[in-house]
Design a protein around this motif. Structure first.
Motif, PDB file in Angstrom:
ATOM      1  N   GLU A  41       2.249   2.048  -3.307  1.00 25.83           N
ATOM      2  CA  GLU A  41       0.926   1.937  -4.541  1.00 25.83           C
ATOM      3  C   GLU A  41       1.390   0.893  -5.390  1.00 25.83           C
ATOM      4  O   GLU A  41       1.313   1.485  -6.514  1.00 25.83           O
ATOM      5  CB  GLU A  41       1.198   3.400  -4.729  1.00 25.83           C
ATOM      6  CG  GLU A  41       0.742   4.511  -3.660  1.00 25.83           C
ATOM      7  CD  GLU A  41       0.509   6.039  -4.269  1.00 25.83           C
ATOM      8  OE1 GLU A  41       1.005   6.161  -5.446  1.00 25.83           O
ATOM      9  OE2 GLU A  41      -0.282   6.820  -3.668  1.00 25.83           O
ATOM     10  N   ASN A  57       0.880  -0.903  -0.025  1.00 26.23           N
ATOM     11  CA  ASN A  57      -0.066  -0.175   0.114  1.00 26.23           C
ATOM     12  C   ASN A  57       0.781   1.416  -0.041  1.00 26.23           C
ATOM     13  O   ASN A  57       0.565   2.098  -0.842  1.00 26.23           O
ATOM     14  CB  ASN A  57      -0.981  -0.016   1.268  1.00 26.23           C
ATOM     15  CG  ASN A  57      -2.236  -0.977   0.932  1.00 26.23           C
ATOM     16  OD1 ASN A  57      -2.446  -1.312  -0.042  1.00 26.23           O
ATOM     17  ND2 ASN A  57      -2.821  -1.334   2.222  1.00 26.23           N
ATOM     18  N   LYS A  95      -7.935   8.143  -9.647  1.00 22.00           N
ATOM     19  CA  LYS A  95      -6.805   9.305  -9.621  1.00 22.00           C
ATOM     20  C   LYS A  95      -6.760   9.867 -10.745  1.00 22.00           C
ATOM     21  O   LYS A  95      -6.744  11.119 -10.940  1.00 22.00           O
ATOM     22  CB  LYS A  95      -5.617   8.664  -8.869  1.00 22.00           C
ATOM     23  CG  LYS A  95      -5.435   8.337  -7.624  1.00 22.00           C
ATOM     24  CD  LYS A  95      -3.891   7.798  -7.561  1.00 22.00           C
ATOM     25  CE  LYS A  95      -3.767   7.304  -5.807  1.00 22.00           C
ATOM     26  NZ  LYS A  95      -2.776   6.920  -5.686  1.00 22.00           N
ATOM     27  N   GLN A 127      -8.755   2.286  -8.010  1.00 24.09           N
ATOM     28  CA  GLN A 127      -7.794   3.375  -7.025  1.00 24.09           C
ATOM     29  C   GLN A 127      -6.980   4.297  -8.389  1.00 24.09           C
ATOM     30  O   GLN A 127      -7.151   5.381  -8.126  1.00 24.09           O
ATOM     31  CB  GLN A 127      -7.250   2.889  -6.130  1.00 24.09           C
ATOM     32  CG  GLN A 127      -7.937   2.659  -4.959  1.00 24.09           C
ATOM     33  CD  GLN A 127      -6.869   2.170  -3.970  1.00 24.09           C
ATOM     34  OE1 GLN A 127      -5.578   1.658  -3.995  1.00 24.09           O
ATOM     35  NE2 GLN A 127      -7.572   1.945  -2.547  1.00 24.09           N
ATOM     36  N   PHE A 169      -6.366  -2.046  -6.784  1.00 23.20           N
ATOM     37  CA  PHE A 169      -5.276  -1.187  -7.182  1.00 23.20           C
ATOM     38  C   PHE A 169      -5.816  -0.306  -8.466  1.00 23.20           C
ATOM     39  O   PHE A 169      -5.591   0.734  -8.692  1.00 23.20           O
ATOM     40  CB  PHE A 169      -4.166  -1.787  -7.002  1.00 23.20           C
ATOM     41  CG  PHE A 169      -2.742  -1.055  -7.608  1.00 23.20           C
ATOM     42  CD1 PHE A 169      -2.363  -0.242  -6.677  1.00 23.20           C
ATOM     43  CD2 PHE A 169      -2.629  -0.986  -8.876  1.00 23.20           C
ATOM     44  CE1 PHE A 169      -1.250   0.459  -6.726  1.00 23.20           C
ATOM     45  CE2 PHE A 169      -1.141  -0.076  -8.988  1.00 23.20           C
ATOM     46  CZ  PHE A 169      -0.670   0.385  -8.124  1.00 23.20           C
TER      47      PHE A 169
END
Length: 117
Positions: A59, A56, A114, A110, A107
């Protein structure tokens, strides 16, 4: 004799690519400098929660950091170095495959979120 893992090799490579000291990289990962050093040298294997935390903080999906469910089995030990019963290993391996898949999907979601911002 220390045994390096895919995790230890990846962490060494990432630290070197970032030209970070052990102290700087450990702070970024949220772990102690000595812990990072021992992981990179293959002297210790972190627990699964720590591996997830590292992924995490970087990333990075677990599959990229660990490369395979077989690698994850190293982290699936009970406190006191008790090993998981061999009959449970296939079940655990399937669970870990699904966990990696879900982690990768999250992932990607996310990352897509972004891009929209």
């Amino acid at each position: 004799m220390p045994k390096t893992t895919i995790l230890s090799e990846n962490l060494k490579r990432i630290r070197q690519e970032r030209k970070a000291t052990y102290e700087e990289f450990a702070e970024e990962l949220g772990i102690g400098k000595s812990t990072l050093f021992e992981i990179c040298k293959g002297k210790t294997v972190p627990n699964f929660a720590t591996v997830v935390q590292i992924a995490n903080r970087l990333e990075m999906p677990l599959s990229e950091l660990l490369a395979s469910p077989e690698e994850l089995l190293q982290f699936a030990t009970v406190k006191g170095d008790k090993k998981i019963h061999p009959l449970l290993l296939p079940l655990l391996e399937n669970f870990l495959r699904e966990l990696i898949k879900l982690s990768d999907e999250l992932f990607e979601q996310q990352g897509a979120g972004k891009d929209e911002e």
